[in-house]
Enzyme design. Structure first.
Site, short mmCIF file in Angstrom:
data_model
loop_
_atom_site.label_atom_id
_atom_site.label_comp_id
_atom_site.label_asym_id
_atom_site.label_seq_id
_atom_site.Cartn_x
_atom_site.Cartn_y
_atom_site.Cartn_z
N ASN A 194 0.91 -1.21 0.29
CA ASN A 194 0.18 -0.07 -0.17
C ASN A 194 0.80 1.30 0.25
OD1 ASN A 194 0.94 -0.44 2.61
ND2 ASN A 194 -1.03 0.49 3.39
N GLU A 225 3.80 -3.67 12.49
CA GLU A 225 2.89 -2.74 12.18
C GLU A 225 1.50 -3.26 11.55
OE1 GLU A 225 2.81 -0.23 13.91
OE2 GLU A 225 4.72 0.15 14.41
N CYS A 231 -3.27 1.81 6.62
CA CYS A 231 -3.49 1.15 7.93
C CYS A 231 -4.21 2.16 9.11
CB CYS A 231 -2.43 0.26 8.58
SG CYS A 231 -1.11 1.28 8.84
N GLU A 251 8.16 2.62 15.04
CA GLU A 251 9.01 2.89 13.84
C GLU A 251 9.49 4.23 13.77
OE1 GLU A 251 6.00 1.20 10.89
OE2 GLU A 251 8.31 0.39 10.24
C1 UN1 Z 1 0.36 7.15 6.52
O1 UN1 Z 1 -0.93 7.28 6.97
O2 UN1 Z 1 0.68 7.91 5.80
O3 UN1 Z 1 0.51 0.69 6.22
C2 UN1 Z 1 1.26 6.02 6.78
C3 UN1 Z 1 0.23 1.66 6.54
C4 UN1 Z 1 0.69 2.38 7.64
C5 UN1 Z 1 1.48 3.56 7.32
C6 UN1 Z 1 0.55 4.82 7.12
N1 UN1 Z 1 1.81 1.33 8.42
O4 UN1 Z 1 -0.92 2.28 6.08
#
Ligand code: UN1
Length: 493
Positions: free
Chosen positions: A162, A260, A294, A473
């Site tokens: 993503n 994560e 996420c 992170e």
């Molecule tokens: C964001 O919201 O810009 O996989 C970062 C994801 C998260 C990172 C989001 N680990 O969407």
């Protein structure tokens, strides 16, 4: 900046397919095709399907390169990251186009992500100049008591599709900057972007074996990736089920672990909020990147007095989103990343039909077997049972569940009634409630009067509850994960 090393030929020029082991791009017996999410009939590339034997070779290369890289001056490691940032910026448009071809992100957002990846590389380049330990007073005044941090050794990074450039950048840059060598397994749907990022890191001057890349299937490779005896730390962003399997594997392998995982991120809108601004932010947070973040907003709890007005403002904005061709400059919402994603999101939209919830907007989706692209309409649902999977599970698509709540306390209770704990937003003008929210919301990221998404590189990022392994992170947290600390009691002889 120091002069650039001679540019090596790019992997794509060599016809290599995504396996970088010991500084050499390698051809692969088996390859897998990827298809454009906007035009599934178009093949966007064939990439190498790494095998368990390739994993072993990648770890051997990483372990072999580890001592020299660990003893390279931190400033020299930082220079390489800086050069990589510059090289990525030189190829920014190509990187963005490749990212869009990989997983369908709208081109403006893809450019933003490529730029963000360069900024992350720069941040971690500068971080190589930060202190690597602390000095303490000792009970023995003769003694020098201090900590020194050292690289953990060999790191495995498993990254999602993503954010094909930004998430790898925020794992690889600190891992490498802190002096570790890396085995990187990008998601299949991010293979084209991954090769480009690896190329710029290589061309920036990483020694052979410092970064090894294995394209291919996570399911086929994860066993070999987590059980290799050279592995010292694993960093993963992805789904909860895969994360849970990795948690067990890492525990038995006794390695450091950073996970994560998912989110089911709430936005709470109080009656005193600037409702139009809140509706803007909720729309962005839920719908951009086609909801495949996420951190995406997926549950919206609105105080009863503001519900009707907010719902109207929200629906106006959702209806105004430009959905379509991700290569078009005016597009806000592109297709989902893959057929699998469309199957998953459409299953939830069918469930909305079966549960007879109110579909305030959207609810439609393309035929997963069709050729017209993996599109799903930005969707706003209401009247959903709090026990429904639509409220409890991460959908990973552009879907909002809107609900009315009596007051701030009820909103807070609803927001916390989830197994996830990544991000949350509160919209209010009341600073007291904002502080109460910051203290009582069970999430690692807390936003007031802004969307649930986003992450700046110099502050910790991560979640609570099922969303994370609690190893943050970014920022100082990245340094703490990618190094081990030694405590040194030094007494002059
Ligand atoms: C964001 O919201 O810009 O996989 C970062 C994801 C998260 C990172 C989001 N680990 O969407």
């Amino acid at each position: 900046m120091t002069s650039m090393p001679d540019a090596q030929p790019a992997a794509t020029e060599l016809g290599a397919s995504g396996l970088l082991i010991g500084g050499i791009w390698q051809a692969c017996e088996e390859t897998f095709p990827r298809f454009d999410p906007a035009h599934p009939g178009n093949c966007t590339g064939r990439y190498g399907a790494a095998t368990a034997a390739d994993v072993v070779r990648a770890y051997e290369a990483a372990a072999g390169a580890a001592p020299a890289w660990a003893s390279t001056a931190a400033s020299a490691r930082g220079e390489i990251l800086l050069r990589a940032a510059a090289l990525l910026e030189e190829r920014l448009e190509e990187a963005a186009q490749r990212l869009t071809a990989d997983m369908g992100k709208a081109i403006r957002d893809a450019r933003g992500e490529a730029q963000r990846a360069a900024a992350i590389l720069r941040y971690h380049a500068a971080d190589t100049a930060q202190p690597i330990g602390e000095t303490y007073a000792s009970a023995d005044s003769e003694l020098l008591l201090m900590t020194i941090s050292e690289p953990v050794g060999v790191v495995c990074a498993i990254t999602p599709w993503n954010f094909p450039l930004a998430i790898p950048a925020w794992k690889l840059a600190p891992a490498l900057g802190c002096g570790n060598t890396v085995v990187w397994k990008p998601a299949e749907a991010a293979s084209g972007s991954a090769i480009l990022l690896a190329e710029v890191l290589e061309q920036a001057g990483l020694p052979p074996g410092t970064l090894n890349v294995l394209t291919g299937s996570g399911a086929a490779l994860s066993e070999a990736l987590v059980s290799d005896p050279h592995l010292n730390a694993l960093t993963f962003t992805g789904s909860v089920p895969v994360g849970e399997r990795l948690r067990l594997a890492a525990a038995s392998a006794k390695i450091k672990l950073q996970l994560e995982l998912g989110g089911k991120n709430p936005a709470l809108v109080l009656a005193d909020a600037e409702l139009a601004a809140a509706a803007d932010q909720v729309t962005r947070g839920a719908m951009l990147s086609t909801g495949q973040r996420c951190t995406a907003t997926s549950r919206v709890y609105v105080e009863a007095d503001a519900y009707e007005e907010f719902a109207e403002l929200l629906l106006e904005r959702v209806a105004a989103l430009q959905v379509g061709d991700p290569y078009a400059e005016t597009t806000d919402v592109g297709p989902l990343a893959s057929r699998e994603q469309l199957l998953t999101v459409s299953r939830y939209l069918r469930l909305a039909g079966e549960e007879s919830v109110e579909v305030l907007h959207g609810g439609t989706f393309a035929d997963p077997e069709g050729e017209e692209g993996y599109y799903v309409a930005p969707t706003v649902l209401a009247g959903v049972d709090p026990e429904s999977a639509l409220v409890r599970e991460e959908i990973f698509g552009p879907v909002i569940v809107l609900a009315q709540v009596a007051d701030f306390e009820a909103a807070l209770d609803a927001a916390n009634a989830t197994e996830f704990g990544l991000s949350a937003s509160l919209f209010t003008r009341d600073i007291g409630r904002a502080l109460t929210f910051a203290r009582r919301i069970q999430t690692g990221q807390v936003h007031v009067n802004r969307e649930t998404t986003g992450a700046e590189p110099h502050v910790p990022f991560g979640g609570m509850k099922a969303s994370s392994s609690l190893q943050r992170e970014q920022g100082k947290a990245a340094r703490s994960f990618f190094t081990n600390s030694k405590t040194v009691y030094l007494r002059p002889a």
